[in-house]
Write a protein that holds these residues in place. Structure first.
Motif, PDB file in Angstrom:
ATOM      1  N   UNK A 194       0.839  -1.187   0.000  1.00 35.12           N
ATOM      2  CA  UNK A 194       0.000   0.000   0.000  1.00 35.12           C
ATOM      3  C   UNK A 194       0.883   1.250   0.000  1.00 35.12           C
ATOM      4  N   UNK A 195       0.267   2.368  -0.301  1.00 31.50           N
ATOM      5  CA  UNK A 195       1.022   3.617  -0.344  1.00 31.50           C
ATOM      6  C   UNK A 195       0.942   4.325   1.005  1.00 31.50           C
ATOM      7  N   UNK A 196       2.066   4.961   1.379  1.00 34.63           N
ATOM      8  CA  UNK A 196       2.090   5.806   2.573  1.00 34.63           C
ATOM      9  C   UNK A 196       2.444   7.223   2.136  1.00 34.63           C
ATOM     10  N   UNK A 197       1.852   8.182   2.823  1.00 30.85           N
ATOM     11  CA  UNK A 197       2.168   9.596   2.565  1.00 30.85           C
ATOM     12  C   UNK A 197       3.401   9.965   3.377  1.00 30.85           C
ATOM     13  N   UNK A 198       4.411  10.564   2.721  1.00 29.26           N
ATOM     14  CA  UNK A 198       5.674  10.938   3.372  1.00 29.26           C
ATOM     15  C   UNK A 198       5.881  12.437   3.211  1.00 29.26           C
ATOM     16  N   UNK A 199       6.227  13.075   4.324  1.00 24.23           N
ATOM     17  CA  UNK A 199       6.618  14.481   4.284  1.00 24.23           C
ATOM     18  C   UNK A 199       8.137  14.546   4.333  1.00 24.23           C
ATOM     19  N   UNK A 200       8.742  15.012   3.259  1.00 24.39           N
ATOM     20  CA  UNK A 200      10.200  15.035   3.130  1.00 24.39           C
ATOM     21  C   UNK A 200      10.717  16.440   3.418  1.00 24.39           C
ATOM     22  N   UNK A 201      11.661  16.529   4.355  1.00 28.77           N
ATOM     23  CA  UNK A 201      12.353  17.783   4.654  1.00 28.77           C
ATOM     24  C   UNK A 201      13.829  17.560   4.357  1.00 28.77           C
ATOM     25  N   UNK A 202      14.430  18.390   3.553  1.00 29.77           N
ATOM     26  CA  UNK A 202      15.830  18.183   3.213  1.00 29.77           C
ATOM     27  C   UNK A 202      16.495  19.457   2.749  1.00 29.77           C
ATOM     28  N   UNK A 203      17.846  19.405   2.732  1.00 25.09           N
ATOM     29  CA  UNK A 203      18.614  20.558   2.276  1.00 25.09           C
ATOM     30  C   UNK A 203      20.000  20.094   1.883  1.00 25.09           C
ATOM     31  N   UNK A 204      20.603  20.816   0.969  1.00 21.68           N
ATOM     32  CA  UNK A 204      21.976  20.552   0.559  1.00 21.68           C
ATOM     33  C   UNK A 204      22.901  21.205   1.593  1.00 21.68           C
ATOM     34  N   UNK A 205      23.723  20.397   2.247  1.00 22.05           N
ATOM     35  CA  UNK A 205      24.612  20.911   3.308  1.00 22.05           C
ATOM     36  C   UNK A 205      26.059  21.044   2.833  1.00 22.05           C
ATOM     37  N   UNK A 206      26.399  20.423   1.712  1.00 22.39           N
ATOM     38  CA  UNK A 206      27.758  20.528   1.173  1.00 22.39           C
ATOM     39  C   UNK A 206      27.676  20.589  -0.344  1.00 22.39           C
ATOM     40  N   UNK A 207      28.575  21.376  -0.945  1.00 27.29           N
ATOM     41  CA  UNK A 207      28.652  21.450  -2.395  1.00 27.29           C
ATOM     42  C   UNK A 207      30.102  21.248  -2.816  1.00 27.29           C
ATOM     43  N   UNK A 208      30.288  20.739  -4.022  1.00 23.45           N
ATOM     44  CA  UNK A 208      31.649  20.524  -4.519  1.00 23.45           C
ATOM     45  C   UNK A 208      32.210  21.812  -5.098  1.00 23.45           C
ATOM     46  N   UNK A 209      33.404  21.694  -5.695  1.00 25.13           N
ATOM     47  CA  UNK A 209      34.065  22.880  -6.215  1.00 25.13           C
ATOM     48  C   UNK A 209      33.312  23.523  -7.372  1.00 25.13           C
ATOM     49  N   UNK A 210      32.391  22.734  -7.979  1.00 26.55           N
ATOM     50  CA  UNK A 210      31.591  23.271  -9.084  1.00 26.55           C
ATOM     51  C   UNK A 210      30.243  23.826  -8.605  1.00 26.55           C
ATOM     52  N   UNK A 211      30.040  23.795  -7.325  1.00 22.15           N
ATOM     53  CA  UNK A 211      28.786  24.316  -6.789  1.00 22.15           C
ATOM     54  C   UNK A 211      27.644  23.306  -6.834  1.00 22.15           C
ATOM     55  N   UNK A 212      27.953  22.070  -7.213  1.00 20.43           N
ATOM     56  CA  UNK A 212      26.926  21.037  -7.270  1.00 20.43           C
ATOM     57  C   UNK A 212      26.755  20.392  -5.892  1.00 20.43           C
ATOM     58  N   UNK A 213      25.536  19.898  -5.590  1.00 17.09           N
ATOM     59  CA  UNK A 213      25.308  19.266  -4.287  1.00 17.09           C
ATOM     60  C   UNK A 213      26.244  18.094  -4.062  1.00 17.09           C
ATOM     61  N   UNK A 214      26.955  18.122  -2.944  1.00 13.81           N
ATOM     62  CA  UNK A 214      27.847  17.019  -2.603  1.00 13.81           C
ATOM     63  C   UNK A 214      27.278  16.191  -1.463  1.00 13.81           C
ATOM     64  N   UNK A 215      26.425  16.795  -0.667  1.00 12.39           N
ATOM     65  CA  UNK A 215      25.821  16.069   0.448  1.00 12.39           C
ATOM     66  C   UNK A 215      24.455  16.681   0.745  1.00 12.39           C
ATOM     67  N   UNK A 216      23.460  15.809   0.815  1.00  9.91           N
ATOM     68  CA  UNK A 216      22.081  16.238   1.092  1.00  9.91           C
ATOM     69  C   UNK A 216      21.607  15.453   2.302  1.00  9.91           C
ATOM     70  N   UNK A 217      21.088  16.158   3.286  1.00  7.09           N
ATOM     71  CA  UNK A 217      20.633  15.541   4.529  1.00  7.09           C
ATOM     72  C   UNK A 217      19.188  15.973   4.773  1.00  7.09           C
ATOM     73  N   UNK A 218      18.406  15.052   5.315  1.00  8.08           N
ATOM     74  CA  UNK A 218      17.024  15.407   5.603  1.00  8.08           C
ATOM     75  C   UNK A 218      16.311  14.359   6.441  1.00  8.08           C
ATOM     76  N   UNK A 219      15.030  14.585   6.625  1.00  6.96           N
ATOM     77  CA  UNK A 219      14.197  13.650   7.390  1.00  6.96           C
ATOM     78  C   UNK A 219      12.921  13.353   6.610  1.00  6.96           C
ATOM     79  N   UNK A 220      12.410  12.150   6.819  1.00  7.80           N
ATOM     80  CA  UNK A 220      11.111  11.740   6.270  1.00  7.80           C
ATOM     81  C   UNK A 220      10.173  11.439   7.431  1.00  7.80           C
ATOM     82  N   UNK A 221       8.940  11.899   7.313  1.00 13.37           N
ATOM     83  CA  UNK A 221       7.932  11.655   8.352  1.00 13.37           C
ATOM     84  C   UNK A 221       6.699  11.041   7.712  1.00 13.37           C
ATOM     85  N   UNK A 222       6.170   9.982   8.333  1.00 12.43           N
ATOM     86  CA  UNK A 222       4.940   9.335   7.845  1.00 12.43           C
ATOM     87  C   UNK A 222       3.742  10.201   8.239  1.00 12.43           C
ATOM     88  N   UNK A 223       3.108  10.820   7.237  1.00 16.45           N
ATOM     89  CA  UNK A 223       1.954  11.695   7.500  1.00 16.45           C
ATOM     90  C   UNK A 223       0.675  11.095   6.924  1.00 16.45           C
TER      91      UNK A 223
END
Length: 837
Positions: A218-247
């Protein structure tokens, strides 16, 4: 620095190391941890005397670790370390470093040096505390943590996995494509866009919601909160951290609330109620759009307490309404009120209100409620009350008419006794209230003897007088609680309470028989008749009254067979009559299988020219041993077996075949009429069966037997009658005048012909009343453009009178008897030959 410290700071076994010059606390100890020398810094932190074990100044929980480090050195390790803490008021942490100096001296001297790590330990403990705090917060909030790096390294917490129903060892999607397969198809495009914006740092997409497939399917509804916390020398996302909550539960609640809101809005819109909320402390009232429409308040005008609403109240209702509202508000109780307001055009509007006063959290006295305009309801109510008054006045007039109609419907017109319908109703009542009866029940079935002879010799007037006389005898010989009815012809039924005494029943029956045998004078003629009575009873209060009536009928049959003018009780031996009836039914069914049912034809003649106009087809049973049997011998059994409609069909088919043979021979029979039973008229397959027959238009008519009640037909009967008309099959009413057919029935049925019953024809030569009655029937038929056939024409006098009265067709023994196909063919040939000469 104390002198002893300086003297002992240098040890001849220390390889030339001077601990006094060391900035950190240091000491020389032997293999057992006994302090041999110490420097000033050591003295400041740990006041341990030379010659004493260093472990004396340690916390109990650190002693074991220190002793273990010494042991490792004595076993050959070049160095060892252990973390300790200062005792007392000092809150400091040290790393204790133990090492053997390089020396030619073989003694076990050990350099003990302390490194202060207090600030490092405090930073580490604070970090651990913060990590523990955040971890507990995340677990408590049921949020799953995820951490993704562009190196491919991924981390998913246990809560993250549990949201999706995954265990620690369950595999997870390894790339975006695999993961998107788990996302609901309707959410995929939006999710990709949200992730893209989230990676770009768009604050509007820090949080988004989507549906993902759970392990259970079955499907569950997820609320995703996230942000890019590190970028490489080209400005691209190098690390993304976040949380998922079952809503999922929250989304379900939101959907339920949204549906509830829609339903409430729809209900408010449909009901056209106005909603208000009044703050008495603030002196203002909030009105919705409908409320303003009802009270004609502009949408840009504020509604103040004590102003507009009070002024709109009808003068006759203002004082009462305000007092009622004030009392209810003071009691803080919900209330309903009805009042009038005056519209801007001067008209009066009727308003109904439901209100709830309350005190809110700030202590303000408020009231919320709804108002709706019931002016139209009031108008309808007043109109209904007016109509009700008129109806009651009319009902007063109709009550007597209804009583008279009910009486007529349930009573015999001649004797004023209850009729068969009333009897059946009474039997149903007895059955329903059987548990309430305190006594048994007895049934007397009475049949008049020699009544037909009186009718035949003295006429129906005398017969009617005898029936009235018999009814009086029954009334005089039963109690007020008993019930007597005329069920047809010369048959009567009496229902009595039975207390178990057969002699009482015999006495009543004999008294009735005795009085019936007394001579009666009518128009100077002495009339004598008698009565036979069948009796059945039951002491069981739950007995079926209809079954008792059948048993009484069997007993009556026995009474007649044993000489008449007597009574007989029903006994078990009477059941052989039923056995005979069953045997007759079996033989009849076998007769249908052996094709023993044949038609007989009774010709019909034009009343003026005496030409043959048709023939009535009558059913006869060609019994293998008893010869030709008339319908009086088998029709009752046929109806009981449910084959009456089948017999009707057989007669019609055989008659059509006979007519076809005569037609080929040149013998003309213009029309045949066949009887049709009520059961056949209700047959849904009647139309298809008739359509398959070769019926020429206008050559066949159906006679409705007297068992068909013409005034109340169901839909199936009326549909079949309409089919007969479409097939050009005429409809005739048989036995007209016996009480089954009526003028209303004629209007509803619209027959082509009606046949006057033989009982009305029989005495027209001698009875002026009968002639007037027959003439009236003929005149009614002519006014409705219906032809008239007279049955029972026995003499030439009958034929002459009927011709003069305007009858169209004659039928009876005086003109032609019912004949089989051969004799009918001979008679047709004779008429043809006579017509040719």
């Amino acid at each position: 620095m104390r002198p002893d410290v300086a003297i002992k700071a240098t040890s001849p076994r220390g390889g030339g190391i001077d601990i006094a010059t060391l900035p950190s606390p240091a000491a020389w100890v032997d293999a057992n941890g006994i302090v041999e020398a110490r420097n000033a810094a050591m003295a400041d932190f740990f006041n341990v005397e030379s010659g004493r074990p260093f472990s004396d100044v340690l916390r109990p929980e650190d002693v074991g670790a220190f002793d273990l480090a010494l042991k490792r050195l004595t076993l050959g390790a070049p160095s060892a370390s252990v973390e300790i803490q200062a005792t007392g008021d000092r809150k400091a942490s040290f790393v204790t470093s133990l090492a053997k100096p390089q020396s030619d001296d073989a003694s076990q001297v050990i350099l003990l040096q302390l490194i202060d790590i207090t600030s490092l330990r405090q930073s580490f403990d604070a970090l651990a505390e913060r990590e523990s705090r955040w971890n507990h917060a995340l677990v408590g909030s049921a949020s799953g943590v995820w951490d993704q790096r562009n190196s491919g390294e991924m981390y998913y917490s246990e809560v993250w996995r549990s949201i999706r129903g995954l265990g620690p060892d369950d595999p997870i999607a390894q790339n975006m494509e695999e993961w998107l397969e788990l996302v609901h198809p309707q959410d995929r495009e939006r999710v990709l866009h949200s992730i893209e914006r989230q990676n770009e740092g768009d604050p509007d997409y820090t949080t988004f919601q989507y549906r993902e497939m759970h392990k259970d399917g079955h499907y569950v509804w997820i609320e995703c909160r996230g942000a890019c916390v590190e970028r490489d020398e080209n400005g691209q996302p190098a690390r993304i951290v976040g949380t998922d909550t079952d809503v999922t539960a929250r989304k379900a609640q939101e959907e339920w609330l949204e549906g509830l809101s829609r339903r409430l809005k729809l209900a408010v819109d449909i009901s056209r109620i106005g909603i208000f909320e009044t703050d008495f402390d603030a002196g203002i009232s909030e009105w919705d759009e409908r409320m303003r429409e009802i009270f004609e308040v502009p949408f840009d005008e504020d509604v103040r307490v004590g102003d507009f609403w009070e002024r709109k109240l009808h003068p006759d209702d203002r004082e009462r309404t305000l007092a009622h509202v004030e009392m209810r508000i003071a009691a803080l109780k919900p209330f309903t009120d009805n009042y009038r307001i005056t519209a801007s055009n001067g008209s009066t509007r009727y308003i109904r209100a439901n209100s709830l006063p309350y005190v809110d959290n700030d202590g303000h006295l408020k009231m919320i409620g709804v108002n709706w305009d019931v002016t139209e309801d009031q108008r309808l109510r007043q109109e209904l009350e007016c109509q009700k008054a008129l109806a009651e006045a009319r009902n007063a007039e109709l009550d007597q008419i209804r009583i008279d109609a009910e009486y007529s419907a349930l009573h015999d017109y001649l004797t004023a006794l209850p009729n068969r319908r009333y009897l059946e109703s009474r039997l149903d009542e007895l059955r329903k209230t059987s548990s309430e009866r305190k006594r048994g029940i007895a049934v007397l079935h009475i049949d008049l003897d020699r009544f037909k002879q009186i009718n035949d010799t003295l006429g129906h007037g005398a017969g009617d007088a005898m029936l009235k006389h018999a009814a009086r005898i029954l009334r005089d010989n039963i109690r007020p609680t008993d019930f007597a009815a005329r069920i047809g012809g010369d048959e009567f039924v009496v229902l009595l309470d039975y207390d178990g005494n057969d002699e009482v029943l015999s006495t009543i029956a004999d008294r009735i028989i005795g009085e019936m045998r007394q001579p009666v004078w009518h128009n100077g003629q002495e009339c004598r008749f008698g009565a036979s009575i069948g009796i059945a009873y039951s002491e069981d209060r739950s007995a079926d009254p209809r079954a008792l009536l059948q048993n009484a009928d069997i007993a009556l049959y026995n009474a007649k067979n044993q000489g008449r003018n007597r009574h007989e009780f029903y006994t078990q031996s009477s059941r052989r009559l039923l056995a005979d009836a069953r045997r007759l039914s079996s033989e009849l069914l076998r007769a249908l299988e052996n094709d023993e049912i044949i038609p007989f034809y009774q010709l019909q003649f034009d009343a003026k020219t005496r030409k043959i106009t048709g023939a009535e087809c009558l059913a006869r049973w060609q019994h293998p041993t008893q010869g030709i049997l008339g319908p009086d011998r088998f029709l009752a059994a046929a109806e009981e077996c449910g084959v009456l409609a089948q017999i009707d069909g057989i007669i019609l088919e055989k008659a059509l075949a006979d007519v076809a043979v005569w037609r080929e021979e040149g013998l003309l029979l213009p029309k045949i009429s066949v009887n049709v039973s009520a059961r056949r008229l209700k047959d849904p397959n009647l139309a298809s069966g008739l359509a398959a027959l070769d019926i020429k238009p206008g050559t066949v008519s159906f006679e409705l037997l007297e068992s068909v009640f013409l005034d109340r037909q169901d839909a199936a009967v009326m549909a079949n009658l309409e089919t007969l008309r479409r097939l050009s099959i005429d409809i005739e009413i048989d036995d007209f005048g016996t009480g089954h057919a009526s003028i209303v029935g004629l209007l509803n049925l619209k027959p082509s012909t009606l046949k006057i019953d033989r009982q009305l024809i029989e005495n027209i030569p001698t009875s002026q009343e009968q002639r007037i009655l027959v003439m009236s029937i003929i005149q009614i038929a002519r006014s409705l453009k219906i032809k008239v056939t007279a049955e029972g024409v026995e003499t030439e006098e009958h034929a002459r009178i009927l011709k003069r009265l305007g009858c169209d067709v004659l039928q009876g023994y005086g003109l032609a008897r019912p004949l089989d196909v051969t004799a009918t063919g001979d008679l047709l040939r004779a008429h043809k030959k006579a017509a040719a000469t």
